[in-house]
Design a protein around this motif. Structure first.
Motif, PDB file in Angstrom:
ATOM      1  N   CYS A 242      32.929  40.178  54.560  1.00 43.68           N
ATOM      2  CA  CYS A 242      34.159  40.897  54.886  1.00 43.68           C
ATOM      3  C   CYS A 242      34.564  40.575  56.327  1.00 43.68           C
ATOM      4  O   CYS A 242      33.703  40.406  57.188  1.00 43.68           O
ATOM      5  CB  CYS A 242      33.976  42.403  54.733  1.00 43.68           C
ATOM      6  SG  CYS A 242      33.613  42.927  53.054  1.00 43.68           S
ATOM      7  N   TYR A 244      35.926  42.439  58.641  1.00 42.69           N
ATOM      8  CA  TYR A 244      36.158  43.584  59.507  1.00 42.69           C
ATOM      9  C   TYR A 244      35.585  43.386  60.904  1.00 42.69           C
ATOM     10  O   TYR A 244      36.258  43.616  61.916  1.00 42.69           O
ATOM     11  CB  TYR A 244      35.572  44.851  58.878  1.00 42.69           C
ATOM     12  CG  TYR A 244      36.096  45.120  57.496  1.00 42.69           C
ATOM     13  CD1 TYR A 244      37.466  45.231  57.270  1.00 42.69           C
ATOM     14  CD2 TYR A 244      35.242  45.236  56.397  1.00 42.69           C
ATOM     15  CE1 TYR A 244      37.964  45.462  56.001  1.00 42.69           C
ATOM     16  CE2 TYR A 244      35.729  45.467  55.128  1.00 42.69           C
ATOM     17  CZ  TYR A 244      37.089  45.579  54.930  1.00 42.69           C
ATOM     18  OH  TYR A 244      37.582  45.796  53.679  1.00 42.69           O
ATOM     19  N   GLU A 424      36.185  47.991  47.250  1.00 43.42           N
ATOM     20  CA  GLU A 424      36.942  47.002  46.478  1.00 43.42           C
ATOM     21  C   GLU A 424      36.948  45.651  47.175  1.00 43.42           C
ATOM     22  O   GLU A 424      36.849  44.606  46.528  1.00 43.42           O
ATOM     23  CB  GLU A 424      38.372  47.498  46.266  1.00 43.42           C
ATOM     24  CG  GLU A 424      38.495  48.643  45.265  1.00 43.42           C
ATOM     25  CD  GLU A 424      39.902  49.168  45.154  1.00 43.42           C
ATOM     26  OE1 GLU A 424      40.742  48.824  46.033  1.00 43.42           O
ATOM     27  OE2 GLU A 424      40.185  49.934  44.213  1.00 43.42           O
ATOM     28  N   SER A 425      37.052  45.664  48.501  1.00 37.83           N
ATOM     29  CA  SER A 425      37.060  44.394  49.231  1.00 37.83           C
ATOM     30  C   SER A 425      35.700  43.706  49.157  1.00 37.83           C
ATOM     31  O   SER A 425      35.616  42.480  49.086  1.00 37.83           O
ATOM     32  CB  SER A 425      37.460  44.628  50.695  1.00 37.83           C
ATOM     33  OG  SER A 425      36.458  45.338  51.407  1.00 37.83           O
ATOM     34  N   VAL A 428      35.159  41.653  45.910  1.00 33.43           N
ATOM     35  CA  VAL A 428      35.823  40.360  45.756  1.00 33.43           C
ATOM     36  C   VAL A 428      34.920  39.208  46.179  1.00 33.43           C
ATOM     37  O   VAL A 428      34.903  38.145  45.554  1.00 33.43           O
ATOM     38  CB  VAL A 428      37.135  40.330  46.562  1.00 33.43           C
ATOM     39  CG1 VAL A 428      37.723  38.930  46.605  1.00 33.43           C
ATOM     40  CG2 VAL A 428      38.142  41.301  45.961  1.00 33.43           C
ATOM     41  N   THR A 429      34.156  39.417  47.242  1.00 33.98           N
ATOM     42  CA  THR A 429      33.368  38.309  47.797  1.00 33.98           C
ATOM     43  C   THR A 429      31.865  38.438  47.611  1.00 33.98           C
ATOM     44  O   THR A 429      31.139  37.472  47.829  1.00 33.98           O
ATOM     45  CB  THR A 429      33.653  38.165  49.306  1.00 33.98           C
ATOM     46  OG1 THR A 429      33.537  39.452  49.925  1.00 33.98           O
ATOM     47  CG2 THR A 429      35.054  37.628  49.538  1.00 33.98           C
ATOM     48  N   TYR A 499      39.413  34.347  53.399  1.00 38.18           N
ATOM     49  CA  TYR A 499      39.000  35.489  52.598  1.00 38.18           C
ATOM     50  C   TYR A 499      40.032  35.723  51.497  1.00 38.18           C
ATOM     51  O   TYR A 499      40.807  34.841  51.169  1.00 38.18           O
ATOM     52  CB  TYR A 499      38.846  36.731  53.486  1.00 38.18           C
ATOM     53  CG  TYR A 499      37.640  36.687  54.399  1.00 38.18           C
ATOM     54  CD1 TYR A 499      36.416  37.193  54.000  1.00 38.18           C
ATOM     55  CD2 TYR A 499      37.736  36.114  55.671  1.00 38.18           C
ATOM     56  CE1 TYR A 499      35.306  37.151  54.824  1.00 38.18           C
ATOM     57  CE2 TYR A 499      36.628  36.063  56.512  1.00 38.18           C
ATOM     58  CZ  TYR A 499      35.418  36.585  56.076  1.00 38.18           C
ATOM     59  OH  TYR A 499      34.323  36.530  56.900  1.00 38.18           O
ATOM     60  N   SER A 500      40.025  36.906  50.951  1.00 34.40           N
ATOM     61  CA  SER A 500      40.939  37.235  49.858  1.00 34.40           C
ATOM     62  C   SER A 500      42.371  37.394  50.358  1.00 34.40           C
ATOM     63  O   SER A 500      42.607  37.865  51.481  1.00 34.40           O
ATOM     64  CB  SER A 500      40.488  38.530  49.173  1.00 34.40           C
ATOM     65  OG  SER A 500      41.469  38.993  48.268  1.00 34.40           O
ATOM     66  N   ASN A 502      44.237  39.562  49.446  1.00 33.38           N
ATOM     67  CA  ASN A 502      44.529  40.999  49.465  1.00 33.38           C
ATOM     68  C   ASN A 502      44.356  41.623  50.841  1.00 33.38           C
ATOM     69  O   ASN A 502      44.743  42.769  51.051  1.00 33.38           O
ATOM     70  CB  ASN A 502      43.645  41.743  48.461  1.00 33.38           C
ATOM     71  CG  ASN A 502      44.003  41.425  47.030  1.00 33.38           C
ATOM     72  OD1 ASN A 502      45.173  41.200  46.703  1.00 33.38           O
ATOM     73  ND2 ASN A 502      43.009  41.384  46.151  1.00 33.38           N
ATOM     74  N   TYR A 503      43.747  40.886  51.781  1.00 36.08           N
ATOM     75  CA  TYR A 503      43.677  41.373  53.147  1.00 36.08           C
ATOM     76  C   TYR A 503      45.044  41.220  53.804  1.00 36.08           C
ATOM     77  O   TYR A 503      45.742  40.232  53.599  1.00 36.08           O
ATOM     78  CB  TYR A 503      42.635  40.608  53.955  1.00 36.08           C
ATOM     79  CG  TYR A 503      41.212  40.974  53.614  1.00 36.08           C
ATOM     80  CD1 TYR A 503      40.665  42.183  54.022  1.00 36.08           C
ATOM     81  CD2 TYR A 503      40.411  40.100  52.886  1.00 36.08           C
ATOM     82  CE1 TYR A 503      39.362  42.528  53.716  1.00 36.08           C
ATOM     83  CE2 TYR A 503      39.095  40.432  52.563  1.00 36.08           C
ATOM     84  CZ  TYR A 503      38.585  41.650  52.983  1.00 36.08           C
ATOM     85  OH  TYR A 503      37.302  41.993  52.669  1.00 36.08           O
ATOM     86  N   TRP A 516      43.445  46.351  53.570  1.00 33.23           N
ATOM     87  CA  TRP A 516      43.149  45.868  52.230  1.00 33.23           C
ATOM     88  C   TRP A 516      44.214  46.436  51.293  1.00 33.23           C
ATOM     89  O   TRP A 516      44.387  47.636  51.214  1.00 33.23           O
ATOM     90  CB  TRP A 516      41.760  46.308  51.785  1.00 33.23           C
ATOM     91  CG  TRP A 516      41.436  45.963  50.360  1.00 33.23           C
ATOM     92  CD1 TRP A 516      41.491  46.781  49.274  1.00 33.23           C
ATOM     93  CD2 TRP A 516      41.038  44.673  49.866  1.00 33.23           C
ATOM     94  NE1 TRP A 516      41.151  46.098  48.132  1.00 33.23           N
ATOM     95  CE2 TRP A 516      40.870  44.801  48.462  1.00 33.23           C
ATOM     96  CE3 TRP A 516      40.818  43.433  50.461  1.00 33.23           C
ATOM     97  CZ2 TRP A 516      40.474  43.724  47.663  1.00 33.23           C
ATOM     98  CZ3 TRP A 516      40.417  42.376  49.658  1.00 33.23           C
ATOM     99  CH2 TRP A 516      40.251  42.524  48.281  1.00 33.23           C
TER     100      TRP A 516
END
Length: 528
Positions: A242, A244, A424-425, A428-429, A499-500, A502-503, A516
């Motif tokens: 992630c 963050y 949820e984040s 994804v990974t 990353y995704s 969705n970020y 997210w």
């Protein structure tokens, strides 16, 4: 709820669902031939409270030691590879349940009352208010409450059931609490969907709140020192999967590098240095600065309780960063201040007149008690102390969440929505079958969740505030905003591309928000 609690070192990976006491079914409903509903309960339901912070039986819960801070906090993405080792922790607690536990006569009375209510109206039923997740319904009778709960169970909405259980806890309605907790135990799973995994820890928080044991769980999940260098720390895994922490480090380091681009002597004060991971990239960046690197003095602040995250004292951080600086040909000094940030005094910082000062608050200020906790407002006191240093830049990275002074029910809903986005984040990974995923969530996130849900007063140390409130605090301390540079923004956007999709990254009033699915999760800004 009297009794003792045991945390067993049985691997959570051996179980497909959250491991609760085997007596899970508190009751079920059947439709009679005449169309009326009947409630059937096991004869042994209330003999034991089948919860984590147990009862007359033992609550079984997997705990694995993590070498990193068991909290969503900075610098715990270890530079080195650290170990984790399972261990057995027996709290031997027998805490009083001030909420009360329904005895057999009480339960019998309430069941008869509910059954009678289903057959016809009764004038003297207790008033009961329950908040649904939307806050739209208010239920004023036992009959309405019973019908609502039955309909809710039929829908099988986990979020709705969690919120109803939290409201029942707030209302001290122990019969409803027992009923809903038994249902929830069958709905949650540390290896399921994100909401099921989060639900397991939210439910644990509710159980701990009832037994006044949230503080014990919070401390228990601060695990023992690592004894091996073979395994990556759980925080390092979270750091990699992630963005963050990387977002926080990159934005803060970018602001510091920009403010110090012409300075020859730089003093960085990190109020929670932990393993010092943040400063690796900044030292490397300053080494390549046109005209040569500045002389860097780094003051690392951390209390002794964080030593397990490093495998020792702050000297380990100093040695590691000194070797890095030497390899980069950067003049470097390290000053260790092994003291809690809430107890820091000016003399601990060893300020020198010829240095440009940068202060770093990365995901740590929310641990500082403020005026809502006691007479000593350490949060604002620390900001005024820092302002007295006349720093060139102060960086702030914090979770964009409102859990500090919020009452229990709004706080519960905030935690549910905020951490659901985080879970949820992760989904994804980090695949659900990943052997360390349960440990990552348990040790990096669950401890925070339990503390926010279960604890009040000084025992609740996870006290997040929205950036708007932080801005008010900084302004009252005399700071002015220092907008982050466009270069920093572009670098972070490039990071998120790996990353995704969705970020999300939003720039607002000189501050950056990492989110997210458009839910802001981390905010970063700079001040002077």
């Amino acid at each position: 709820m009297d009794g003792s609690q045991r945390f067993y070192n049985q691997s959570a990976l051996d179980r497909g669902t959250y491991f609760w006491h085997p007596k899970q079914n508190i009751g079920h409903y059947q439709i009679s031939d005449d169309g009326s509903q009947e409630m059937h309960l096991s004869s042994e339901i209330f003999e034991q409270h089948c919860t984590l912070e147990s009862s007359s039986g033992s609550g079984v819960y997997p705990v694995h030691s993590s070498p990193s801070t068991a909290s969503f906090s900075p610098n715990e993405s270890a530079i080195s590879q650290l170990n984790s080792q399972s261990y057995l922790l027996d709290l031997h607690e027998s805490s009083e349940n001030t909420s009360g536990s329904p005895d057999r006569s009480y339960v019998t009375h309430k069941l008869r009352e509910l059954e009678t209510a289903m057959m016809g109206p009764i004038d003297d039923l207790d008033t009961y208010n329950i908040m649904t997740p939307t806050g739209s319904n208010q239920i004023t009778s036992e009959e309405d409450k019973f019908k609502f709960l039955v309909e809710m169970m039929a829908r099988g909405d986990l979020k709705e059931t969690l919120c109803a259980c939290a409201q029942a806890v707030a209302n001290n309605d122990m019969l409803t609490v027992e009923w809903l907790m038994a249902e929830l135990r069958q709905m949650v799973s540390v290896s399921g969907e994100p909401i099921q995994r989060l639900g397991a820890y939210m439910l644990e928080g509710l159980v701990a709140r009832l037994s006044s044991s949230g503080s014990s769980i919070y401390k228990a999940l601060r695990c023992k020192e690592p004894t091996s260098a073979e395994l990556l720390s759980y925080m390092h895994i979270l750091y990699e999967v992630c963005p963050y922490f990387k977002f926080g480090y990159m934005s803060a380091n970018g602001a510091i590098a920009e403010a110090m681009k012409t300075e020859s002597r730089v003093h960085i004060i990190d109020f929670q240095i932990s393993q010092g991971s943040q400063w690796v990239t900044l030292i490397q960046a300053l080494a390549a600065r046109p005209g040569g690197p500045p002389h860097i003095r780094l003051t690392g602040i951390d209390d002794s309780s964080a030593a397990y995250a490093r495998g020792g004292g702050l000297d380990i951080v100093g040695q590691r960063l000194s070797r890095l600086a030497e390899s980069c040909k950067v003049p470097f000094e390290f000053h260790a201040a092994a003291v809690s940030a809430s107890e820091i005094q000016l003399e601990n910082l060893r300020i020198q007149p010829d240095e440009a000062i940068a202060v770093n608050f990365a995901l740590m200020l929310h641990h500082m008690p403020d005026e809502s906790v006691g007479t000593q407002n350490h949060r604002d006191r620390l900001l005024r102390l820092v302002k007295s240093l006349s720093p060139k830049v102060v960086t702030l990275v914090e979770q964009e969440s409102n859990t500090n002074t919020a009452p229990f029910i709004p706080r519960f809903n905030e935690v549910l929505n905020y951490y659901l986005a985080v879970f949820e984040s992760i989904d994804v990974t980090l695949p659900r079958e990943h052997k360390e995923r349960i440990n990552v969530e348990q040790h990096c996130l669950a401890r925070e969740i339990v503390n926010i849900v279960a604890c009040e007063g000084a025992e609740r140390v996870e006290r997040h505030e929205l950036l708007g409130k932080w801005k008010s605090r900084f302004a009252m301390a005399g700071f002015t905003p220092c907008p982050l540079s466009s270069y920093v923004n572009a670098t972070i956007k490039a990071l998120l591309e790996s990353y995704s999709k969705n970020y999300t990254l939003e720039e607002r009033d000189g501050s950056l928000y990492l989110g997210w699915m458009n839910r802001p999760l981390i905010a970063s800004c700079a001040w002077r």
